[in-house]
Motif scaffolding. Structure first.
Motif, PDB file in Angstrom:
ATOM      1  N   PHE A  59      59.102 -19.826   0.415  1.00  0.00           N
ATOM      2  CA  PHE A  59      59.879 -19.204  -0.674  1.00  0.00           C
ATOM      3  C   PHE A  59      60.551 -19.178  -1.169  1.00  0.00           C
ATOM      4  N   ALA A  60      61.786 -19.196  -2.590  1.00  0.00           N
ATOM      5  CA  ALA A  60      62.917 -18.638  -2.912  1.00  0.00           C
ATOM      6  C   ALA A  60      61.763 -17.091  -2.649  1.00  0.00           C
ATOM      7  N   ARG A  61      61.024 -16.793  -3.524  1.00  0.00           N
ATOM      8  CA  ARG A  61      60.406 -15.582  -3.964  1.00  0.00           C
ATOM      9  C   ARG A  61      60.157 -14.866  -2.983  1.00  0.00           C
ATOM     10  N   THR A  85      62.671 -16.613 -15.760  1.00  0.00           N
ATOM     11  CA  THR A  85      62.411 -17.041 -14.425  1.00  0.00           C
ATOM     12  C   THR A  85      61.143 -17.127 -13.717  1.00  0.00           C
ATOM     13  N   ILE A  86      60.850 -17.348 -12.665  1.00  0.00           N
ATOM     14  CA  ILE A  86      59.092 -18.071 -12.268  1.00  0.00           C
ATOM     15  C   ILE A  86      58.494 -16.327 -12.950  1.00  0.00           C
ATOM     16  N   MET A  89      59.052 -14.087  -9.221  1.00  0.00           N
ATOM     17  CA  MET A  89      60.166 -13.413  -8.635  1.00  0.00           C
ATOM     18  C   MET A  89      59.312 -11.543  -9.100  1.00  0.00           C
ATOM     19  N   THR A 131      70.410 -14.307 -12.289  1.00  0.00           N
ATOM     20  CA  THR A 131      69.395 -15.715 -12.251  1.00  0.00           C
ATOM     21  C   THR A 131      70.299 -16.676 -13.350  1.00  0.00           C
ATOM     22  N   ASP A 157      69.713 -16.325  -8.205  1.00  0.00           N
ATOM     23  CA  ASP A 157      69.271 -17.377  -7.848  1.00  0.00           C
ATOM     24  C   ASP A 157      69.945 -18.049  -8.457  1.00  0.00           C
ATOM     25  N   SER A 159      68.937 -21.003  -8.054  1.00  0.00           N
ATOM     26  CA  SER A 159      68.832 -22.580  -7.304  1.00  0.00           C
ATOM     27  C   SER A 159      68.106 -23.546  -8.338  1.00  0.00           C
ATOM     28  N   HIS A 160      68.777 -23.333  -9.825  1.00  0.00           N
ATOM     29  CA  HIS A 160      69.510 -24.557 -10.499  1.00  0.00           C
ATOM     30  C   HIS A 160      70.829 -24.797 -10.000  1.00  0.00           C
ATOM     31  N   SER A 181      65.707 -22.344  -3.741  1.00  0.00           N
ATOM     32  CA  SER A 181      64.663 -23.045  -4.254  1.00  0.00           C
ATOM     33  C   SER A 181      64.903 -24.346  -2.937  1.00  0.00           C
ATOM     34  N   SER A 183      61.915 -26.440  -3.824  1.00  0.00           N
ATOM     35  CA  SER A 183      61.211 -27.101  -4.428  1.00  0.00           C
ATOM     36  C   SER A 183      61.030 -27.648  -5.499  1.00  0.00           C
ATOM     37  N   LYS A 186      64.040 -29.718  -7.273  1.00  0.00           N
ATOM     38  CA  LYS A 186      65.567 -28.923  -7.302  1.00  0.00           C
ATOM     39  C   LYS A 186      66.451 -30.068  -6.766  1.00  0.00           C
ATOM     40  N   GLY A 193      60.485 -23.757   0.153  1.00  0.00           N
ATOM     41  CA  GLY A 193      61.532 -24.077   1.003  1.00  0.00           C
ATOM     42  C   GLY A 193      62.495 -22.743   0.109  1.00  0.00           C
ATOM     43  N   LEU A 364      59.942 -23.267 -18.011  1.00  0.00           N
ATOM     44  CA  LEU A 364      60.039 -21.176 -17.394  1.00  0.00           C
ATOM     45  C   LEU A 364      59.397 -20.925 -18.340  1.00  0.00           C
TER      46      LEU A 364
HETATM   47  C1  LIG Z   1      65.116 -19.462 -11.353  1.00  0.00           C
HETATM   48  C2  LIG Z   1      63.889 -20.504 -10.180  1.00  0.00           C
HETATM   49  N1  LIG Z   1      64.055 -20.027  -8.752  1.00  0.00           N
HETATM   50  C3  LIG Z   1      63.271 -20.010  -7.998  1.00  0.00           C
HETATM   51  C4  LIG Z   1      61.618 -21.051  -9.165  1.00  0.00           C
HETATM   52  C5  LIG Z   1      61.279 -21.473  -7.373  1.00  0.00           C
HETATM   53  O1  LIG Z   1      61.361 -20.474  -6.530  1.00  0.00           O
HETATM   54  P1  LIG Z   1      59.576 -20.998  -5.056  1.00  0.00           P
HETATM   55  O2  LIG Z   1      60.424 -21.230  -4.194  1.00  0.00           O
HETATM   56  O3  LIG Z   1      59.811 -19.424  -5.572  1.00  0.00           O
HETATM   57  O4  LIG Z   1      59.007 -21.588  -5.498  1.00  0.00           O
HETATM   58  C6  LIG Z   1      62.385 -21.218  -9.817  1.00  0.00           C
HETATM   59  C7  LIG Z   1      62.182 -23.035  -9.832  1.00  0.00           C
HETATM   60  O5  LIG Z   1      60.758 -23.793  -9.730  1.00  0.00           O
HETATM   61  C8  LIG Z   1      62.713 -21.973 -10.637  1.00  0.00           C
HETATM   62  O6  LIG Z   1      63.534 -22.219 -11.549  1.00  0.00           O
END
Ligand SMILES: Cc1ncc(COP(=O)(O)O)c(C=O)c1O
Length: 421
Positions: A59-61, A85-86, A89, A131, A157, A159-160, A181, A183, A186, A193, A364
Motif C-alpha cells: 500500500f502507499a500507507r 487524505t486517507i 496515513m 499531498t 503523496d 497518488s492523484h 497508490s 488502488s 487510480k 499497491g 477523502l
Molecule cells: C491521497 C491518497 N493517498 C493514498 C491513497 C491510497 O493509499 P493506500 O495505497 O495506502 O490505500 C488514496 C486513496 O485511495 C489517496 O486518495
C-alpha cells in the motif's frame, strides 16, 4: 441514462479475467514467488516518473510508514500532515510514535499553504507529507525550500497526480521520496499497491532492505481486491448505474444521509486506531505487478484526453460564479478528478442529479476536524471548504465523447442559473 462520477480505469472483461487468474492462482500450489516481474514493474514505474529508483510495497500507507521508519526519528517527533487524505496515513505516523500536526492547504494549489507550513514548524518537526489532490499540478518548490531550511524529511503523496509535472519535473520527485497508490479508481490501478520513488541511492537502499524484510502476500490476498474493482466497475457501468446505483444513492441522500459516505469509503472502518493492519506489512504481489505493467502504457494517453476535456469544461465555467483550483502556472495537470468549487453544494448536487449526473465532494475524510483524531484536531478552514464545496464532476476516460459534452453542458447550465439549484 445517468452518469457516475467516478469509474475504475479498467474494462469489466479485464477485471473478470483477473478475477479468474488470481482465483486460479489461490488454488494452485504456489511455486517460488516471481520477484522478477515486481522488479520489472518497479523499474518501468521509476522510468515513467523520471526517478532513479522505485521500491514497491502493499500500500502507499506502507511506503509512507517505511520511509518515515528509515529516518529513525525519535518518539514524539512532529510530522506535518495534510488535513485531507486517507486515515491510514495518520495511522502510519502514529504507529511509529510520531506526532501528526495538521497544516491547512492553499485554495489554489490544494497543497500546504506556505505560510501556515512555515508557522507550523517547531524545533521538534522532522518530516512533512505533501499531498497533491485531485490531479491538480501544484508547485511544491516553496515548501521544499522551507523544509530544507528546517532539515525536514519530505514525502510527496502523488497518488492523484501520476503524470502531473511542474517545470518539466514529475510530482513525486521534488522531495526525498514520492509515494503512489495503485488502488481502485487510480489511473494506474493494479488492485492495490504502493510505490515509493526516490533519487537518493541511500534511501532506496534503506527502503529495499525494509521491503525484503516483509513476507510475500498469500495468493488469496488478490481476488477480493479484484472483486472490489469489478463490483465498482460493473455498478458504475451506465445501465447498472442508471437502473440501480444512482436511484439508490439519491434515495439514501434523501432518507439516510451518511450511508453514502460509509459506502464510498469516506469513513473507513477501523480508521483512527493508530495502527496499520497486518496486511500492510507484506510485499506487492507478482499478480499486481503484472497488472501494473499492463496498465502503465495507457496512463499517459488517458491523461491527455482528460486534460483536453477538463480544460474545455474549466474554460466554459469562466465567469459563472464558481472557482476551480488553478495549481501552478507552469503545471501540467492530470485531472484524476475534475473539481469545481461551488457556493451552494446541496443545490448544485440536486440540480445535476435531476439532469442525470452524479456529483459529490471528495470521499477523502477531513482528518483535522477531530472526528477520528481528537488529540491533534486543528481548525483548517480552507481544507474544510474544499471538503464541503469542491465537487467531483464526471469527466473520465470511460465516458463517451457525447457524455463528456453532456456533462459540460449540464454544469454550465446549472452554474449559469438555468438548471435550478
Ligand atoms: C491521497 C491518497 N493517498 C493514498 C491513497 C491510497 O493509499 P493506500 O495505497 O495506502 O490505500 C488514496 C486513496 O485511495 C489517496 O486518495
Amino acid at each position: 441514462m445517468a452518469i457516475a462520477r467516478a469509474r475504475v480505469y479498467h474494462s469489466v472483461p479485464f477485471d473478470v479475467r483477473n478475477l479468474v487468474t488470481s482465483s486460479v492462482a489461490t488454488l494452485r500450489s504456489q511455486g517460488p514467488p516471481d520477484d522478477q516481474v515486481v522488479e520489472t514493474f518497479e523499474r518501468r514505474f521509476a522510468e515513467h516518473v523520471g526517478a532513479a529508483h522505485c521500491v514497491s510495497f502493499a500500500f502507499a500507507r506502507t511506503a509512507v510508514h517505511q520511509a518515515l521508519e528509515s529516518q529513525a526519528l525519535s518518539h514524539g517527533s512532529e510530522v506535518l500532515m495534510p488535513p485531507i487524505t486517507i486515515s491510514p496515513m495518520m495511522d502510519a505516523v502514529l504507529s511509529l510514535g510520531l506526532r501528526p500536526v495538521f497544516v491547512d492547504i492553499d485554495p489554489n494549489s490544494l497543497i500546504f499553504d506556505v505560510e501556515a507550513f512555515e508557522r507550523a514548524i517547531t524545533p521538534n518537526t522532522r518530516a512533512a507529507l505533501i499531498t497533491y489532490l485531485f490531479g491538480i499540478a501544484a508547485d511544491p518548490t516553496p515548501l521544499i525550500e522551507v523544509a530544507a531550511r528546517a532539515g525536514l524529511f519530505v514525502i510527496e503523496d502523488f497518488s492523484h497526480n501520476l503524470g502531473a509535472s511542474v517545470g518539466g519535473r514529475s510530482l513525486g520527485t521534488f522531495g526525498d521520496v514520492g509515494v503512489y497508490s495503485c488502488s481502485a479508481t487510480k489511473t494506474l490501478d493494479a488492485y492495490g499497491g504502493g510505490l515509493a520513488v526516490t533519487n537518493s541511492t541511500s534511501l532506496a537502499g534503506l527502503l529495499r532492505t525494509a521491503q525484503r524484510r516483509l513476507p510475500h502476500p498469500p495468493a488469496r490476498r488478490v481476488p477480493p481486491k479484484v472483486l472490489v474493482d469489478l463490483a465498482w466497475n460493473a455498478g458504475s457501468h451506465k445501465s447498472m448505474w442508471s437502473a440501480v446505483a444512482f436511484p439508490l444513492i439519491r434515495a439514501l441522500r434523501r432518507w439516510a444521509p451518511g450511508v453514502e459516505d460509509a459506502i464510498s469509503g469516506a469513513n473507513t472502518p477501523g480508521a483512527g486506531t493508530g495502527e496499520l493492519a497486518p496486511e500492510a506489512f507484506e510485499r506487492l504481489s507478482a499478480h499486481q505487478a503484472r497488472v501494473g505493467l499492463a496498465v502503465l502504457p495507457s496512463v499517459e494517453p488517458g491523461n491527455e484526453q482528460r486534460r483536453r476535456d477538463a480544460e474545455r469544461l474549466r474554460g466554459a465555467l469562466r465567469g459563472l460564479g464558481c472557482s476551480v483550483p488553478q495549481g501552478a502556472p507552469a503545471g501540467v495537470h492530470v485531472f484524476w478528478q475534475t473539481v469545481v468549487v461551488v457556493d451552494d453544494p446541496a443545490g448544485f448536487q440536486r440540480a445535476l442529479a435531476r439532469l442525470g449526473i452524479d456529483t459529490a465532494p471528495t470521499n477523502l475524510p477531513l482528518l483535522s476536524d477531530g472526528g477520528l483524531y481528537p488529540d491533534v484536531a486543528k481548525s483548517c478552514t480552507v481544507a474544510e471548504r474544499i471538503k464541503q464545496r469542491a465537487f467531483y464532476v464526471p469527466m473520465n476516460n470511460r465516458m463517451s465523447r457525447r457524455d463528456r459534452a453532456r456533462v459540460t453542458d449540464a454544469v454550465v447550465q446549472v452554474l449559469g442559473g438555468r438548471g435550478g439549484g
